[in-house]
Design an enzyme around this catalytic site. Sequence first.
Site, PDB file in Angstrom:
ATOM      1  N   ARG A  91       0.819  -1.231   0.000  1.00 58.80           N
ATOM      2  CA  ARG A  91       0.000   0.000   0.000  1.00 58.80           C
ATOM      3  C   ARG A  91       0.842   1.266   0.000  1.00 58.80           C
ATOM      4  O   ARG A  91       0.484   2.262  -0.595  1.00 58.80           O
ATOM      5  CB  ARG A  91      -0.864   0.035   1.254  1.00 58.80           C
ATOM      6  CG  ARG A  91      -1.913  -1.035   1.264  1.00 58.80           C
ATOM      7  CD  ARG A  91      -2.940  -0.761   2.324  1.00 58.80           C
ATOM      8  NE  ARG A  91      -3.822  -1.907   2.444  1.00 58.80           N
ATOM      9  CZ  ARG A  91      -3.735  -2.798   3.415  1.00 58.80           C
ATOM     10  NH1 ARG A  91      -2.842  -2.664   4.370  1.00 58.80           N
ATOM     11  NH2 ARG A  91      -4.556  -3.828   3.450  1.00 58.80           N
ATOM     12  N   LYS A 199       1.691 -18.904   7.145  1.00 57.38           N
ATOM     13  CA  LYS A 199       0.797 -19.193   8.248  1.00 57.38           C
ATOM     14  C   LYS A 199       0.458 -17.905   8.988  1.00 57.38           C
ATOM     15  O   LYS A 199       1.211 -16.941   8.808  1.00 57.38           O
ATOM     16  CB  LYS A 199       1.414 -20.231   9.178  1.00 57.38           C
ATOM     17  CG  LYS A 199       2.540 -19.680  10.062  1.00 57.38           C
ATOM     18  CD  LYS A 199       3.075 -20.708  10.984  1.00 57.38           C
ATOM     19  CE  LYS A 199       2.588 -20.625  12.386  1.00 57.38           C
ATOM     20  NZ  LYS A 199       3.208 -19.589  13.215  1.00 57.38           N
ATOM     21  N   HIS A 229       7.580 -23.017   8.043  1.00 59.82           N
ATOM     22  CA  HIS A 229       9.025 -22.856   7.870  1.00 59.82           C
ATOM     23  C   HIS A 229       9.822 -23.959   8.577  1.00 59.82           C
ATOM     24  O   HIS A 229      10.975 -24.201   8.235  1.00 59.82           O
ATOM     25  CB  HIS A 229       9.498 -21.454   8.299  1.00 59.82           C
ATOM     26  CG  HIS A 229       9.641 -21.255   9.769  1.00 59.82           C
ATOM     27  ND1 HIS A 229       8.581 -20.983  10.586  1.00 59.82           N
ATOM     28  CD2 HIS A 229      10.728 -21.276  10.580  1.00 59.82           C
ATOM     29  CE1 HIS A 229       9.018 -20.849  11.837  1.00 59.82           C
ATOM     30  NE2 HIS A 229      10.315 -21.022  11.853  1.00 59.82           N
ATOM     31  N   LYS A 233      13.706 -26.372   7.612  1.00 57.11           N
ATOM     32  CA  LYS A 233      14.921 -26.437   8.447  1.00 57.11           C
ATOM     33  C   LYS A 233      15.713 -27.680   8.059  1.00 57.11           C
ATOM     34  O   LYS A 233      15.139 -28.761   7.899  1.00 57.11           O
ATOM     35  CB  LYS A 233      14.542 -26.505   9.932  1.00 57.11           C
ATOM     36  CG  LYS A 233      14.007 -25.180  10.483  1.00 57.11           C
ATOM     37  CD  LYS A 233      13.681 -25.305  11.967  1.00 57.11           C
ATOM     38  CE  LYS A 233      12.954 -24.084  12.489  1.00 57.11           C
ATOM     39  NZ  LYS A 233      13.796 -22.989  12.888  1.00 57.11           N
ATOM     40  N   GLU A 267      10.971 -21.988  23.718  1.00 59.61           N
ATOM     41  CA  GLU A 267      11.515 -20.670  23.347  1.00 59.61           C
ATOM     42  C   GLU A 267      11.761 -19.868  24.605  1.00 59.61           C
ATOM     43  O   GLU A 267      10.958 -19.915  25.540  1.00 59.61           O
ATOM     44  CB  GLU A 267      10.511 -19.915  22.476  1.00 59.61           C
ATOM     45  CG  GLU A 267      10.282 -20.544  21.137  1.00 59.61           C
ATOM     46  CD  GLU A 267       9.398 -19.662  20.271  1.00 59.61           C
ATOM     47  OE1 GLU A 267       9.938 -18.859  19.508  1.00 59.61           O
ATOM     48  OE2 GLU A 267       8.173 -19.768  20.386  1.00 59.61           O
ATOM     49  N   ASP A 286      -0.340 -21.227  17.265  1.00 61.17           N
ATOM     50  CA  ASP A 286       0.895 -20.665  16.711  1.00 61.17           C
ATOM     51  C   ASP A 286       1.955 -21.743  16.465  1.00 61.17           C
ATOM     52  O   ASP A 286       2.723 -21.662  15.515  1.00 61.17           O
ATOM     53  CB  ASP A 286       1.436 -19.618  17.700  1.00 61.17           C
ATOM     54  CG  ASP A 286       2.617 -18.844  17.147  1.00 61.17           C
ATOM     55  OD1 ASP A 286       2.622 -18.571  15.936  1.00 61.17           O
ATOM     56  OD2 ASP A 286       3.526 -18.499  17.921  1.00 61.17           O
ATOM     57  N   HIS A 291       3.883 -26.394  13.365  1.00 59.92           N
ATOM     58  CA  HIS A 291       5.247 -26.917  13.505  1.00 59.92           C
ATOM     59  C   HIS A 291       5.283 -28.266  14.245  1.00 59.92           C
ATOM     60  O   HIS A 291       5.932 -29.209  13.815  1.00 59.92           O
ATOM     61  CB  HIS A 291       6.135 -25.926  14.256  1.00 59.92           C
ATOM     62  CG  HIS A 291       6.106 -24.534  13.698  1.00 59.92           C
ATOM     63  ND1 HIS A 291       5.936 -24.276  12.368  1.00 59.92           N
ATOM     64  CD2 HIS A 291       6.239 -23.313  14.291  1.00 59.92           C
ATOM     65  CE1 HIS A 291       5.964 -22.961  12.159  1.00 59.92           C
ATOM     66  NE2 HIS A 291       6.137 -22.366  13.312  1.00 59.92           N
ATOM     67  N   LYS A 392       6.525 -20.314  25.499  1.00 60.95           N
ATOM     68  CA  LYS A 392       7.345 -19.099  25.449  1.00 60.95           C
ATOM     69  C   LYS A 392       7.892 -18.873  26.850  1.00 60.95           C
ATOM     70  O   LYS A 392       7.318 -19.326  27.837  1.00 60.95           O
ATOM     71  CB  LYS A 392       6.477 -17.905  25.067  1.00 60.95           C
ATOM     72  CG  LYS A 392       5.833 -18.032  23.698  1.00 60.95           C
ATOM     73  CD  LYS A 392       6.524 -17.159  22.680  1.00 60.95           C
ATOM     74  CE  LYS A 392       5.862 -17.196  21.327  1.00 60.95           C
ATOM     75  NZ  LYS A 392       6.807 -17.196  20.215  1.00 60.95           N
TER      76      LYS A 392
HETATM   77  C1  BG6 Z   1       6.678 -18.896  14.301  1.00 59.45           C
HETATM   78  C2  BG6 Z   1       5.836 -18.424  15.447  1.00 59.45           C
HETATM   79  O1  BG6 Z   1       5.911 -19.650  13.398  1.00 59.45           O
HETATM   80  O2  BG6 Z   1       7.737 -19.704  14.790  1.00 59.45           O
HETATM   81  C3  BG6 Z   1       6.663 -17.684  16.484  1.00 59.45           C
HETATM   82  O3  BG6 Z   1       4.793 -17.579  14.971  1.00 59.45           O
HETATM   83  C4  BG6 Z   1       7.842 -18.531  16.894  1.00 59.45           C
HETATM   84  O4  BG6 Z   1       5.866 -17.362  17.616  1.00 59.45           O
HETATM   85  C5  BG6 Z   1       8.603 -19.027  15.681  1.00 59.45           C
HETATM   86  O5  BG6 Z   1       8.689 -17.732  17.709  1.00 59.45           O
HETATM   87  C6  BG6 Z   1       9.687 -20.007  16.076  1.00 59.45           C
HETATM   88  O6  BG6 Z   1      10.468 -20.285  14.949  1.00 59.45           O
HETATM   89  P1  BG6 Z   1      11.983 -20.735  15.099  1.00 59.45           P
HETATM   90  O7  BG6 Z   1      12.428 -20.968  13.698  1.00 59.45           O
HETATM   91  O8  BG6 Z   1      12.699 -19.607  15.775  1.00 59.45           O
HETATM   92  O9  BG6 Z   1      11.967 -21.965  15.943  1.00 59.45           O
END
Ligand code: BG6
Length: 545
Positions: A91, A199, A229, A233, A267, A286, A291, A392
Amino acid sequence: MKSTTRPLTAPGTTRVVAPRRAVARRPGTREQTVENPLRAGLRLERVPDPCTIVIFGATGDLTHRKILPALYNLRRAGLLPPESTVLAFARRNYSDEQYRVEMKDAVGRFSRVPLEPAIWDDFAAGLHYLQGEFGSVSSYRALEERLQSIDVARGTRGNRLFYLATPPSAYAEIVTNIGKVGLQKEGKGQGWARMVIEKPFGHDLDSARQLNAELDRVLAERQVYRIDHYLGKETVRNLLVFRFANGIFEPIWNRRYVDHVQITVAEDLGVEGRGSFYEEAGASRDIVQNHMLQLLSLVAMEPPIAFEADALRDEKVRVLHAVDPDWTEERVRQDVVRGQYAAGWVAGKEVPGYREEDEVDPDSSRDTFVALKLEVQNWRWADVPFYLRTGKRLPKRATEIAVRFKRPPLMLFRDAPSEPEPNLLALRIQPDEGILLRFASKVPELGLDVRSVNMDFTYGSSFSREAPEAYETLILDAMLGDASLFTRSDEVEAAWGIVTPMNETWADWDDRNELDTLHFYEAGSWGPEASDRLVERDGRRWRRL
Ligand code: BG6
């Protein structure tokens, strides 16, 4: 156009890349050049067709941190044909030049290798900006014209990779408008059209189905590349190689030998300024829905009939369908723990609790931690629990899959002063990427004591090359038309089928004000006590990471 990268073969073909030693040597003979390069172990590197990559949401965080650095690194590695062009669509009002300056800064900050000015200049010559409104069809007409002029000027041959890096609320209207203008059409001199989608893919089963239906109205499933993602990896990709390129693990990869499996995605970070997003999502949506369930399917799947997108995804989706989704309220109470971090200390720093974070409701019941026990009800895994935990503000960042094996049927060394721990295989996804096997060994002494020892493989010490970023792998695959590492619509829906009933039960509890169903944990701890009880009641415990 002048290219500073290695010369390429014709795009869309395979390029042979010489390994460090392209000659073979037999003991006692002189070095000889090998006639057949494939026999000599030469690597085949795939180079995609030139295309225009249209990024929707091109001024957002994801584009700065991940997409542009990944494209730059592909260019640097000679894997992005020189004709390839990036067209940023958003935008805000930018000129090409302003956008290039901002992206140069982003790549400089977020690329895994330092920015090299000559390569950047070459890459930036194919980086353009188009101002547009996601909701206005005329913006898509302008996009169409721009794409056509790029095809002529740069030789991108009508190939388009659309990348949706916008907030999910914009997905439907972008897809619909692409359809109205016909940008998704393929064939008859039009090249290919693919769409990469970030996502979160919906927020529950119904919304995911709806989004799939919206995509389906415009695109064929083979044109859709849903990103998770984690699948890009290196260590996650290696899971398949580990399981199916070795002969010794698969025979014991089942209920006869495996006691249980633990999957941890820990995390140390908090919500990092994404309070409003997290209030909608929570850890279950999330991390677990995507994942973690992806990791579970890769660990539990049957060998696919071929290393090919649909064969792989057929097997993964079968695992998800075998996970018993019959979440009665009682079962959620028993087998799922939702937690939320309270204030505490992480890495020597005092941090606030979740409810004190910006854009978070001070009475929020959102899950920042989830532990759960799942069963994969098929012949291979019946009665083998899969324990999953993610959170987290845990003490550290660590993602691991641990396969704990059963004890031997008979302990011969009963008089040994200590009993060894059962065998364990730990696949460390990140950090310290590697694989550890724990087994029993005799303590070197005159007596007979038995202890557990570790055989430890680390990527860092076995391979000198740096692994590509997940986004490099995934974007390259999308350009190559290889969807193996992307999730298919039925997979996404099956995963929501597991998570949605759990979320609905929590919402009911919140409505009924059942406050004791949310377990608080101190930031910097390994989650609430209820998570320990979940595994301890089965006579097991979480692995200390
Ligand atoms: C993302 C989440 O998909 O993955 C985040 O939205 C998270 O909350 C992240 O921190 C973790 O990814 P990675 O590659 O750091 O393990």
